[in-house]
Design a protein around this motif. Structure first.
Motif, PDB file in Angstrom:
ATOM      1  N   LYS A 146      -7.232  65.018  77.649  1.00  0.00           N
ATOM      2  CA  LYS A 146      -5.732  64.644  78.442  1.00  0.00           C
ATOM      3  C   LYS A 146      -5.118  63.684  77.664  1.00  0.00           C
ATOM      4  O   LYS A 146      -3.908  63.079  77.777  1.00  0.00           O
ATOM      5  CB  LYS A 146      -6.502  63.946  80.297  1.00  0.00           C
ATOM      6  CG  LYS A 146      -5.492  63.374  81.025  1.00  0.00           C
ATOM      7  CD  LYS A 146      -5.891  62.946  81.767  1.00  0.00           C
ATOM      8  CE  LYS A 146      -4.412  62.414  82.904  1.00  0.00           C
ATOM      9  NZ  LYS A 146      -5.220  61.598  84.206  1.00  0.00           N
ATOM     10  N   ASP A 147      -5.782  62.894  77.363  1.00  0.00           N
ATOM     11  CA  ASP A 147      -4.943  61.689  76.471  1.00  0.00           C
ATOM     12  C   ASP A 147      -6.244  60.998  75.087  1.00  0.00           C
ATOM     13  O   ASP A 147      -7.411  60.031  75.669  1.00  0.00           O
ATOM     14  CB  ASP A 147      -5.209  60.478  77.270  1.00  0.00           C
ATOM     15  CG  ASP A 147      -4.304  59.164  76.932  1.00  0.00           C
ATOM     16  OD1 ASP A 147      -3.459  58.022  77.228  1.00  0.00           O
ATOM     17  OD2 ASP A 147      -3.602  59.299  75.611  1.00  0.00           O
ATOM     18  N   SER A 148      -5.547  61.671  74.203  1.00  0.00           N
ATOM     19  CA  SER A 148      -6.429  61.681  72.925  1.00  0.00           C
ATOM     20  C   SER A 148      -6.175  59.942  72.337  1.00  0.00           C
ATOM     21  O   SER A 148      -6.381  59.568  71.229  1.00  0.00           O
ATOM     22  CB  SER A 148      -6.561  62.724  71.519  1.00  0.00           C
ATOM     23  OG  SER A 148      -4.995  62.832  71.848  1.00  0.00           O
ATOM     24  N   ILE A 159      -9.031  67.675  81.079  1.00  0.00           N
ATOM     25  CA  ILE A 159      -8.373  68.368  81.999  1.00  0.00           C
ATOM     26  C   ILE A 159      -8.430  69.541  82.182  1.00  0.00           C
ATOM     27  O   ILE A 159      -8.757  70.093  81.011  1.00  0.00           O
ATOM     28  CB  ILE A 159      -6.569  67.448  81.976  1.00  0.00           C
ATOM     29  CG1 ILE A 159      -6.579  67.734  83.727  1.00  0.00           C
ATOM     30  CG2 ILE A 159      -6.305  67.374  81.024  1.00  0.00           C
ATOM     31  CD1 ILE A 159      -5.270  67.242  83.825  1.00  0.00           C
ATOM     32  N   SER A 160      -8.640  70.244  82.889  1.00  0.00           N
ATOM     33  CA  SER A 160      -8.501  71.368  83.383  1.00  0.00           C
ATOM     34  C   SER A 160      -6.847  72.151  83.897  1.00  0.00           C
ATOM     35  O   SER A 160      -7.238  71.485  85.217  1.00  0.00           O
ATOM     36  CB  SER A 160      -9.443  72.122  84.199  1.00  0.00           C
ATOM     37  OG  SER A 160     -10.154  72.573  83.430  1.00  0.00           O
ATOM     38  N   LYS A 161      -6.252  72.667  83.523  1.00  0.00           N
ATOM     39  CA  LYS A 161      -4.705  72.680  84.689  1.00  0.00           C
ATOM     40  C   LYS A 161      -3.929  73.964  84.614  1.00  0.00           C
ATOM     41  O   LYS A 161      -4.236  74.810  83.117  1.00  0.00           O
ATOM     42  CB  LYS A 161      -3.844  71.427  83.789  1.00  0.00           C
ATOM     43  CG  LYS A 161      -2.328  71.837  84.449  1.00  0.00           C
ATOM     44  CD  LYS A 161      -2.431  71.012  85.738  1.00  0.00           C
ATOM     45  CE  LYS A 161      -1.288  70.717  86.838  1.00  0.00           C
ATOM     46  NZ  LYS A 161      -0.353  71.875  87.070  1.00  0.00           N
ATOM     47  N   PRO A 223       0.416  77.931  92.577  1.00  0.00           N
ATOM     48  CA  PRO A 223      -0.123  76.919  92.953  1.00  0.00           C
ATOM     49  C   PRO A 223       0.443  74.991  92.645  1.00  0.00           C
ATOM     50  O   PRO A 223       1.027  75.272  90.927  1.00  0.00           O
ATOM     51  CB  PRO A 223      -1.177  76.915  92.209  1.00  0.00           C
ATOM     52  CG  PRO A 223      -1.471  77.721  91.742  1.00  0.00           C
ATOM     53  CD  PRO A 223      -0.291  78.464  92.067  1.00  0.00           C
ATOM     54  N   ASN A 224       0.612  74.002  92.912  1.00  0.00           N
ATOM     55  CA  ASN A 224       1.249  73.005  92.212  1.00  0.00           C
ATOM     56  C   ASN A 224      -0.317  71.868  92.284  1.00  0.00           C
ATOM     57  O   ASN A 224       0.188  71.143  93.524  1.00  0.00           O
ATOM     58  CB  ASN A 224       2.380  72.722  92.970  1.00  0.00           C
ATOM     59  CG  ASN A 224       3.318  71.255  92.858  1.00  0.00           C
ATOM     60  OD1 ASN A 224       2.573  70.664  91.384  1.00  0.00           O
ATOM     61  ND2 ASN A 224       4.090  70.823  93.558  1.00  0.00           N
ATOM     62  N   THR A 225      -0.664  71.847  91.300  1.00  0.00           N
ATOM     63  CA  THR A 225      -2.195  71.277  91.473  1.00  0.00           C
ATOM     64  C   THR A 225      -1.675  70.071  90.121  1.00  0.00           C
ATOM     65  O   THR A 225      -0.994  70.236  89.630  1.00  0.00           O
ATOM     66  CB  THR A 225      -2.763  71.835  90.428  1.00  0.00           C
ATOM     67  OG1 THR A 225      -2.955  72.287  89.695  1.00  0.00           O
ATOM     68  CG2 THR A 225      -3.045  72.762  91.701  1.00  0.00           C
ATOM     69  N   ASP A 226      -2.006  69.148  90.265  1.00  0.00           N
ATOM     70  CA  ASP A 226      -2.698  67.785  89.502  1.00  0.00           C
ATOM     71  C   ASP A 226      -3.705  68.386  88.431  1.00  0.00           C
ATOM     72  O   ASP A 226      -3.491  67.847  87.520  1.00  0.00           O
ATOM     73  CB  ASP A 226      -3.090  66.628  90.184  1.00  0.00           C
ATOM     74  CG  ASP A 226      -1.967  66.005  91.723  1.00  0.00           C
ATOM     75  OD1 ASP A 226      -0.331  66.426  90.728  1.00  0.00           O
ATOM     76  OD2 ASP A 226      -2.095  65.887  92.344  1.00  0.00           O
ATOM     77  N   GLY A 227      -4.160  69.544  88.296  1.00  0.00           N
ATOM     78  CA  GLY A 227      -5.302  69.495  87.885  1.00  0.00           C
ATOM     79  C   GLY A 227      -6.218  68.749  87.849  1.00  0.00           C
ATOM     80  O   GLY A 227      -6.812  67.571  88.428  1.00  0.00           O
ATOM     81  N   ALA A 228      -7.787  68.821  87.051  1.00  0.00           N
ATOM     82  CA  ALA A 228      -8.943  68.185  87.814  1.00  0.00           C
ATOM     83  C   ALA A 228      -9.576  67.650  86.072  1.00  0.00           C
ATOM     84  O   ALA A 228      -9.895  68.398  85.036  1.00  0.00           O
ATOM     85  CB  ALA A 228      -9.883  69.504  88.162  1.00  0.00           C
ATOM     86  N   THR A 229      -9.748  66.568  86.589  1.00  0.00           N
ATOM     87  CA  THR A 229     -10.395  65.921  85.406  1.00  0.00           C
ATOM     88  C   THR A 229     -12.012  65.214  86.011  1.00  0.00           C
ATOM     89  O   THR A 229     -12.516  65.666  87.103  1.00  0.00           O
ATOM     90  CB  THR A 229      -9.680  64.607  85.001  1.00  0.00           C
ATOM     91  OG1 THR A 229      -9.810  63.924  86.598  1.00  0.00           O
ATOM     92  CG2 THR A 229      -8.250  64.867  84.731  1.00  0.00           C
ATOM     93  N   ARG A 230     -12.606  64.121  84.836  1.00  0.00           N
ATOM     94  CA  ARG A 230     -14.083  64.103  85.161  1.00  0.00           C
ATOM     95  C   ARG A 230     -13.531  63.220  86.734  1.00  0.00           C
ATOM     96  O   ARG A 230     -15.272  63.085  87.131  1.00  0.00           O
ATOM     97  CB  ARG A 230     -14.675  63.400  83.685  1.00  0.00           C
ATOM     98  CG  ARG A 230     -15.764  62.763  84.064  1.00  0.00           C
ATOM     99  CD  ARG A 230     -16.434  62.377  82.914  1.00  0.00           C
ATOM    100  NE  ARG A 230     -17.903  62.147  83.062  1.00  0.00           N
ATOM    101  CZ  ARG A 230     -18.263  60.435  82.802  1.00  0.00           C
ATOM    102  NH1 ARG A 230     -16.594  59.850  83.086  1.00  0.00           N
ATOM    103  NH2 ARG A 230     -19.227  59.762  83.851  1.00  0.00           N
TER     104      ARG A 230
END
Length: 278
Positions: A146-148, A159-161, A223-230
Motif C-alpha cells: 500500500k505505502d512503501s 492491500i488487495s484491490k 464493484p466500488n470497494t476501498d480494498g482490503a488491508t491488514r
C-alpha cells in the motif's frame, strides 16, 4: 311441407359447405407447415477462431416458417469464413457468429474491434480452480504494497484491490474452445481488454500478484470497494491522527499616540545654557 323440406335441404347444404371449408383450411395449414427450405448446419463441433471448410457443414431441410435470422442456404457461401463463437453439431451457422469477411483464422479473428488480447500467468488458485473458461467473465484483483515510503512500519501494509471488472476470457492455455462443463487447470489465461486495461494489467503484475475472480456472465454491476488491508481485515484500531500544527501568533506592536507637547524654557546660569520642559 315443401317449405320444410326445402329448409332442411338448405341446412344440409350449408353444413356440407362449412365442413368443406374446415377441411380445406386444415389441408392448407398442413401443407404450409410441411414446407421446408435448405439451411446450412455444422456437421461437428467447430471451435471459435476456426476457418469453415465444406467438410464441416452441410445443408438439411428446415421448416420454412422457423428459419433463424442470418442463416445460410448454400454451403459455398461459408467457405473460408471464420467463427467467432463455438458452433455445436447440428446447429445452424448464422452470420452473427462469423467474423467479418477476409478475417484470418486463429485467436485474432475473435477479438472485438478496438480490443486487445493479453495473457496473464495463473495457477490453480489464481485461475479459479480451472473454472475461468473461454467465454466467461472475471474481475482482476492485485495484491501489492500500500505505502512503501511510509516511515512508520505499521503503515507499510499490503492491500488487495479489484482493479478491473467484467473482463472476457478469450482462451485458457492454447485452447479457445468454450466447454462450460469441464474445468481446465492451466498456467496461463488470455483476456480481452481495451488498450488502457492492458496497460493497467501490465503495471499491476509488475508491482504485485494478480488473482482472477469469476463472475456471473449477465452481472454488469461494477464493484466500488476501498480494498482490503491488514488493518481492515483484522479490524485493528486506526492510529490517531497527528495534532495539527498551529503557527505562533504574530504580535503586532501597539501604535503609540505621539506625546502631547510640553512647555520648555531656556535657563542661563553664568556660562551654562540649558533647557527645562514642564
Amino acid at each position: 311441407m315443401k317449405n320444410l323440406r326445402a329448409l332442411m335441404m338448405l341446412l344440409i347444404a350449408a353444413a356440407a359447405g362449412l365442413t368443406a371449408v374446415v377441411f380445406a383450411s386444415r389441408w392448407m395449414m398442413a401443407q404450409s407447415s410441411s414446407s421446408t427450405t435448405k439451411v446450412v448446419v455444422a456437421t461437428a463441433d467447430i471451435d471459435l477462431g476456426q476457418r469453415i471448410s465444406p467438410e464441416y457443414v452441410k445443408t438439411i431441410d428446415w421448416p420454412a416458417g422457423s428459419v433463424p435470422p442470418g442463416a445460410f442456404h448454400e454451403v459455398g457461401k461459408l467457405d473460408g469464413r471464420v467463427l467467432k463463437e463455438t458452433a455445436m453439431r447440428g446447429e445452424p451457422i448464422l452470420e452473427g457468429k462469423l467474423s467479418p469477411q477476409g478475417s484470418t483464422g486463429g485467436l485474432s479473428a475473435v477479438i472485438d474491434e478496438g480490443k486487445r488480447a493479453i495473457t496473464v500467468r495463473v495457477n490453480d488458485v489464481i485461475g479459479v480452480a480451472g473454472f475461468a473458461l473461454p467465454g466467461n467473465y472475471v474481475d482482476i484483483i492485485v495484491n501489492t504494497q500500500k505505502d512503501s515510503n511510509a516511515q512508520n512500519a505499521q503503515n507499510e501494509q499490503k492491500i488487495s484491490k479489484i482493479v478491473l471488472e467484467h473482463i472476457l476470457v478469450l482462451a485458457v492455455a492454447q485452447e479457445a474452445g468454450r466447454d462450460e462443463t469441464k474445468p481446465k487447470v492451466v498456467d496461463a489465461v488470455t483476456l480481452q481488454v481495451t488498450p488502457e486495461q492492458a496497460e493497467k494489467i501490465d503495471l499491476a503484475r509488475s508491482i504485485g500478484t494478480l488473482s482472477l475472480v469469476l463472475r456471473n456472465q449477465i452481472d454488469r454491476q461494477d464493484p466500488n470497494t476501498d480494498g482490503a488491508t491488514r488493518a481492515s481485515l483484522l479490524k485493528l484500531p486506526q492510529p490517531a491522527a497527528p495534532a495539527p500544527v498551529h503557527s505562533a501568533p504574530v504580535k503586532v506592536a501597539a501604535h503609540r499616540a505621539p506625546a502631547a507637547p510640553r512647555d520648555c524654557v531656556h535657563v542661563i546660569d553664568g556660562a551654562s545654557n540649558s533647557q527645562e520642559c514642564f
